[in-house]
Motif scaffolding. Structure first.
Motif, PDB file in Angstrom:
ATOM      1  N   LEU A 130      11.042  -7.262   4.121  1.00  0.00           N
ATOM      2  CA  LEU A 130       9.583  -7.195   3.990  1.00  0.00           C
ATOM      3  C   LEU A 130       9.070  -8.350   3.122  1.00  0.00           C
ATOM      4  O   LEU A 130       8.448  -8.134   2.087  1.00  0.00           O
ATOM      5  CB  LEU A 130       9.151  -5.833   3.434  1.00  0.00           C
ATOM      6  CG  LEU A 130       9.494  -4.611   4.302  1.00  0.00           C
ATOM      7  CD1 LEU A 130       8.909  -3.333   3.698  1.00  0.00           C
ATOM      8  CD2 LEU A 130       9.019  -4.777   5.743  1.00  0.00           C
ATOM      9  N   TRP A 147      10.766  -7.962  10.109  1.00  0.00           N
ATOM     10  CA  TRP A 147       9.776  -7.135   9.403  1.00  0.00           C
ATOM     11  C   TRP A 147       9.876  -5.694   9.906  1.00  0.00           C
ATOM     12  O   TRP A 147       9.932  -4.746   9.118  1.00  0.00           O
ATOM     13  CB  TRP A 147       8.361  -7.680   9.629  1.00  0.00           C
ATOM     14  CG  TRP A 147       7.308  -6.864   8.946  1.00  0.00           C
ATOM     15  CD1 TRP A 147       6.686  -5.745   9.460  1.00  0.00           C
ATOM     16  CD2 TRP A 147       6.781  -7.049   7.635  1.00  0.00           C
ATOM     17  NE1 TRP A 147       5.800  -5.237   8.544  1.00  0.00           N
ATOM     18  CE2 TRP A 147       5.835  -6.017   7.410  1.00  0.00           C
ATOM     19  CE3 TRP A 147       7.009  -7.995   6.625  1.00  0.00           C
ATOM     20  CZ2 TRP A 147       5.113  -5.908   6.221  1.00  0.00           C
ATOM     21  CZ3 TRP A 147       6.287  -7.870   5.435  1.00  0.00           C
ATOM     22  CH2 TRP A 147       5.361  -6.845   5.242  1.00  0.00           C
ATOM     23  N   ILE A 192      -0.291  -2.589   3.387  1.00  0.00           N
ATOM     24  CA  ILE A 192       0.801  -3.504   3.042  1.00  0.00           C
ATOM     25  C   ILE A 192       0.522  -4.173   1.695  1.00  0.00           C
ATOM     26  O   ILE A 192       1.371  -4.163   0.796  1.00  0.00           O
ATOM     27  CB  ILE A 192       1.002  -4.556   4.162  1.00  0.00           C
ATOM     28  CG1 ILE A 192       1.524  -3.877   5.442  1.00  0.00           C
ATOM     29  CG2 ILE A 192       1.964  -5.652   3.708  1.00  0.00           C
ATOM     30  CD1 ILE A 192       1.523  -4.769   6.683  1.00  0.00           C
ATOM     31  N   CYS A 246      10.616  -2.013   7.933  1.00  0.00           N
ATOM     32  CA  CYS A 246       9.816  -0.777   8.015  1.00  0.00           C
ATOM     33  C   CYS A 246      10.688   0.394   8.479  1.00  0.00           C
ATOM     34  O   CYS A 246      10.515   1.526   8.022  1.00  0.00           O
ATOM     35  CB  CYS A 246       8.646  -0.955   8.987  1.00  0.00           C
ATOM     36  SG  CYS A 246       7.488  -2.247   8.497  1.00  0.00           S
ATOM     37  N   PHE A 271       4.106   2.131   6.172  1.00  0.00           N
ATOM     38  CA  PHE A 271       2.748   1.587   6.315  1.00  0.00           C
ATOM     39  C   PHE A 271       2.049   2.195   7.535  1.00  0.00           C
ATOM     40  O   PHE A 271       1.891   1.516   8.548  1.00  0.00           O
ATOM     41  CB  PHE A 271       2.804   0.060   6.478  1.00  0.00           C
ATOM     42  CG  PHE A 271       3.517  -0.684   5.372  1.00  0.00           C
ATOM     43  CD1 PHE A 271       3.166  -0.497   4.038  1.00  0.00           C
ATOM     44  CD2 PHE A 271       4.521  -1.601   5.679  1.00  0.00           C
ATOM     45  CE1 PHE A 271       3.824  -1.206   3.026  1.00  0.00           C
ATOM     46  CE2 PHE A 271       5.174  -2.317   4.673  1.00  0.00           C
ATOM     47  CZ  PHE A 271       4.832  -2.113   3.340  1.00  0.00           C
TER      48      PHE A 271
END
Ligand code: ADP
Length: 385
Positions: free
Chosen positions: A350, A268, A296, A272, A284
């Motif tokens: 993601l 994850w 998100i 990002c 985010f």
């Protein structure tokens, strides 16, 4: 033998939550080194153990540990690391100043990070704090994952062990914490929709709605220097702690308090990081844990049993409710002017469902890296001055 007999200290380089870092020189051959004075012996030993374990993979993209001087009872431990004066956060800042980072350069940065993460994952390590500031870069443009102060081995996670009676519960947000957080958000005008609905019980659950409607026009946009939260540590009880990593790069399962997460949390974070290299803005930038989840879902849609099987069993899932997002912005719209393979690469990372995230080793074979424009060679990277 003490540190200064082997290394000359030249100046201060930086400091983090757990350490002061100095620039130094190895007396035997003049090699540039970083002397990381770690204030907590347990953290120092963990970081050294992690770096030692991953060294077996001989990855050129993980910072090399050259020496370790345990401090004993009276002194801090000192870790001697290769000297890496730059980081990916500076690359993002430079790219922003220049009005963009060429796609072929982004690919080479990502290849280097992913290669390192694959090496960590092969030896069972979870880094837990991947972010641009922890991706250090040599003057020659070689990127190396650093700051293993939060890294843990997967085996440390006793998934099948019975609960230990009397073991300390992981640090967890209480209803009162949520209400505090909501009050703070409500105090800011753009968060007018954030509202307290009801407090079910003094300390177990809190019901609140949190609208994410105005977040994009947020004048309070957090500055980029958001500090990693202290790992509040429940390590001795066996379970992982959910208060891990810098918020902006934290996976949804962590935000909902999971303590039995795996290496997928690093994936994850990689998503990002790629989004940030493409947009030159964090994707985010949450100002609180609630705001983080709100941002998100504003982009990727609601977190439900359908999009993330098992999410309703996460410790904090039933503590906060978000108004249903009818029209999430979508990744395509948040990563503008970018190729299909760039967007699809982010989509492989993601994913709400950790099981659906592509592993680091699979990502290395993604068409993103073999399609034009090809990654530039390391020598062709624009390294921050
Ligand atoms: P902490 O674990 O306390 O967060 P870091 O490992 O992130 O500490 O180090 C803090 C700062 O020290 C970094 O932001 C960076 O500026 C500097 N630093 C860390 N490692 C190195 C290195 N190998 N070479 C040069 N500078 C470094």
């Amino acid at each position: 033998p003490d540190v200064t007999s082997r290394y000359e200290v030249l100046g201060r380089a930086g400091s983090g939550a757990y350490a002061d870092v100095y620039r130094g020189r190895r007396r035997s051959d003049g090699a540039a080194v970083a002397l990381k004075e770690v204030h907590d012996a347990v953290s120092a030993q963990r970081e050294a153990d992690a770096l030692l374990a991953v060294a077996s993979e001989s990855s050129p993209h993980v910072v090399a540990l050259l020496d370790h001087f345990p401090g004993g009872d009276h002194d801090d431990d000192v870790l001697v690391l290769e000297w890496l004066p730059l980081d990916l956060a500076a690359v993002v800042r430079d790219g922003k100043r220049a009005g963009g980072l060429p796609a072929a350069q982004v690919k080479r940065w990502m290849l280097q990070v992913i290669e390192a993460v694959a090496a960590c994952h092969r030896v069972g390590l979870v880094h837990r704090d991947l972010k641009p500031g922890n991706l250090l870069i040599s003057e020659a443009g070689v990127l190396k994952v650093a700051d293993f102060g939060q890294a843990r081995f997967l085996q440390e996670q006793p998934t099948h062990e019975p609960e230990i009676p009397g073991a300390q519960e992981p640090e967890r947000l209480t209803a009162a914490d949520y209400l505090d957080e909501i009050d703070q958000l409500r105090a800011k005008s753009t968060y007018g929709d954030v509202d307290r609905m009801s407090l079910q019980d003094g300390n177990t659950s809190c019901f609140a709605t949190c609208s994410t409607a105005d977040i994009d026009d947020d004048p309070f946009r957090a500055s980029y220097s958001y500090d990693a939260e202290e790992d509040m540590g429940d390590e001795e009880s066996g379970a992982f702690t959910s208060c891990v990593g810098t918020r902006w790069f934290r996976a949804p399962e962590l935000l909902y308090g999971s303590t039995n997460y795996g290496q997928e949390i690093d994936l994850w974070s990689l998503g990002c990081i790629l989004a940030e290299l493409l947009n030159l803005e964090p994707i985010f930038p949450g100002q609180s844990d609630i705001d983080q989840i709100g941002r998100i879902i504003g982009v990727l849609g609601n977190i439900t049993e359908e999009s993330f099987p098992g999410c309703s069993n996460l410790p904090d899932y039933n503590k906060i409710f978000f108004n249903k997002v009818e029209k999430p912005v979508g990744l395509e719209a948040s990563i503008t002017n970018r190729s299909a393979s760039e967007v699809s690469m982010i989509k492989r990372l993601l994913c709400y469902d950790p099981a659906k995230r592509a592993s680091a080793s699979h990502l290395l074979n993604d068409p993103y890296f073999t399609e034009e424009p090809l990654p530039v060679p390391i020598a062709g990277l624009q390294v921050p001055a």
